[in-house]
Scaffold this motif. Structure first.
Motif, mmCIF file in Angstrom:
data_model
loop_
_atom_site.group_PDB
_atom_site.id
_atom_site.type_symbol
_atom_site.label_atom_id
_atom_site.label_comp_id
_atom_site.label_asym_id
_atom_site.label_seq_id
_atom_site.Cartn_x
_atom_site.Cartn_y
_atom_site.Cartn_z
ATOM 1 N N GLU A 31 0.858 -1.186 0.000
ATOM 2 C CA GLU A 31 0.000 0.000 0.000
ATOM 3 C C GLU A 31 0.900 1.244 0.000
ATOM 4 O O GLU A 31 1.215 1.819 1.037
ATOM 5 C CB GLU A 31 -0.932 -0.008 1.203
ATOM 6 C CG GLU A 31 -1.903 -1.176 1.181
ATOM 7 C CD GLU A 31 -2.930 -1.093 2.275
ATOM 8 O OE1 GLU A 31 -3.381 0.034 2.563
ATOM 9 O OE2 GLU A 31 -3.263 -2.136 2.832
ATOM 10 N N THR A 32 1.273 1.644 -1.185
ATOM 11 C CA THR A 32 2.270 2.702 -1.350
ATOM 12 C C THR A 32 1.776 4.050 -0.839
ATOM 13 O O THR A 32 2.504 4.760 -0.134
ATOM 14 C CB THR A 32 2.656 2.827 -2.837
ATOM 15 O OG1 THR A 32 3.041 1.545 -3.316
ATOM 16 C CG2 THR A 32 3.790 3.804 -3.018
ATOM 17 N N ALA A 33 0.562 4.430 -1.169
ATOM 18 C CA ALA A 33 0.049 5.749 -0.783
ATOM 19 C C ALA A 33 -0.015 5.894 0.741
ATOM 20 O O ALA A 33 0.401 6.919 1.301
ATOM 21 C CB ALA A 33 -1.324 5.989 -1.399
ATOM 22 N N MET A 34 -0.528 4.870 1.401
ATOM 23 C CA MET A 34 -0.606 4.920 2.864
ATOM 24 C C MET A 34 0.795 4.940 3.482
ATOM 25 O O MET A 34 1.048 5.671 4.438
ATOM 26 C CB MET A 34 -1.392 3.720 3.393
ATOM 27 C CG MET A 34 -2.862 3.747 3.039
ATOM 28 S SD MET A 34 -3.764 5.004 3.938
ATOM 29 C CE MET A 34 -3.827 4.265 5.533
ATOM 30 N N GLY A 35 1.694 4.135 2.934
ATOM 31 C CA GLY A 35 3.053 4.075 3.459
ATOM 32 C C GLY A 35 3.773 5.401 3.336
ATOM 33 O O GLY A 35 4.380 5.893 4.290
ATOM 34 N N VAL A 36 3.697 6.001 2.168
ATOM 35 C CA VAL A 36 4.346 7.296 1.949
ATOM 36 C C VAL A 36 3.700 8.368 2.817
ATOM 37 O O VAL A 36 4.384 9.236 3.381
ATOM 38 C CB VAL A 36 4.299 7.678 0.445
ATOM 39 C CG1 VAL A 36 4.742 9.111 0.236
ATOM 40 C CG2 VAL A 36 5.148 6.723 -0.370
ATOM 41 N N GLY A 37 2.388 8.288 2.971
ATOM 42 C CA GLY A 37 1.684 9.271 3.808
ATOM 43 C C GLY A 37 2.131 9.225 5.255
ATOM 44 O O GLY A 37 2.414 10.260 5.866
ATOM 45 N N PHE A 38 2.214 8.029 5.818
ATOM 46 C CA PHE A 38 2.634 7.909 7.213
ATOM 47 C C PHE A 38 4.100 8.289 7.401
ATOM 48 O O PHE A 38 4.463 8.910 8.404
ATOM 49 C CB PHE A 38 2.374 6.492 7.734
ATOM 50 C CG PHE A 38 0.945 6.273 8.163
ATOM 51 C CD1 PHE A 38 0.412 6.951 9.244
ATOM 52 C CD2 PHE A 38 0.143 5.383 7.483
ATOM 53 C CE1 PHE A 38 -0.895 6.754 9.638
ATOM 54 C CE2 PHE A 38 -1.165 5.178 7.861
ATOM 55 C CZ PHE A 38 -1.701 5.860 8.942
ATOM 56 N N ILE A 39 4.934 7.941 6.458
ATOM 57 C CA ILE A 39 6.343 8.334 6.553
ATOM 58 C C ILE A 39 6.480 9.855 6.443
ATOM 59 O O ILE A 39 7.281 10.471 7.159
ATOM 60 C CB ILE A 39 7.181 7.604 5.478
ATOM 61 C CG1 ILE A 39 7.263 6.115 5.824
ATOM 62 C CG2 ILE A 39 8.575 8.211 5.370
ATOM 63 C CD1 ILE A 39 7.917 5.263 4.774
ATOM 64 N N ALA A 40 5.678 10.474 5.593
ATOM 65 C CA ALA A 40 5.705 11.941 5.471
ATOM 66 C C ALA A 40 5.242 12.605 6.760
ATOM 67 O O ALA A 40 5.812 13.625 7.186
ATOM 68 C CB ALA A 40 4.836 12.375 4.297
#
Length: 89
Positions: A31-40
């Motif tokens: 789940e790329t979008a969720m992963g990038v969102g949480f890392i951001a």
């Protein structure tokens, strides 16, 4: 870096690390979008803490409040009259 800055950074990392780890789990899970969102979000917490501290915000708020309360010399009432200049009775 003083002791207060170190404690503040540690507190921020206590919140940011689990959020960042959750982001990595989402990335690994596909789940790329969720992963990038949480890392951001985790990165924004750490970077924001570095540039904006609680003491800076407190000084800005108190400085603005004190400036709003301080009267200009023209607004100080005279001894024989209770009404400041420019105000009608």
């Amino acid at each position: 870096m003083g002791i207060i800055d170190t404690i503040s950074l540690a507190g921020t990392l206590v919140l940011a690390l689990p959020i960042g780890m959750l982001g990595v789990e989402f990335l690994v899970g596909g789940e790329t979008a969720m992963g990038v969102g949480f890392i951001a979000i985790a990165a924004a917490l750490v970077v924001g803490q570095h540039y904006i501290s609680v003491f800076d915000i407190k000084e800005r708020v108190l400085g603005t409040a004190v400036d709003a309360v301080v009267l200009e010399e023209d607004e100080v009432p005279s001894d024989d009259d209770d009404t400041p200049e420019g105000y009608q009775k």
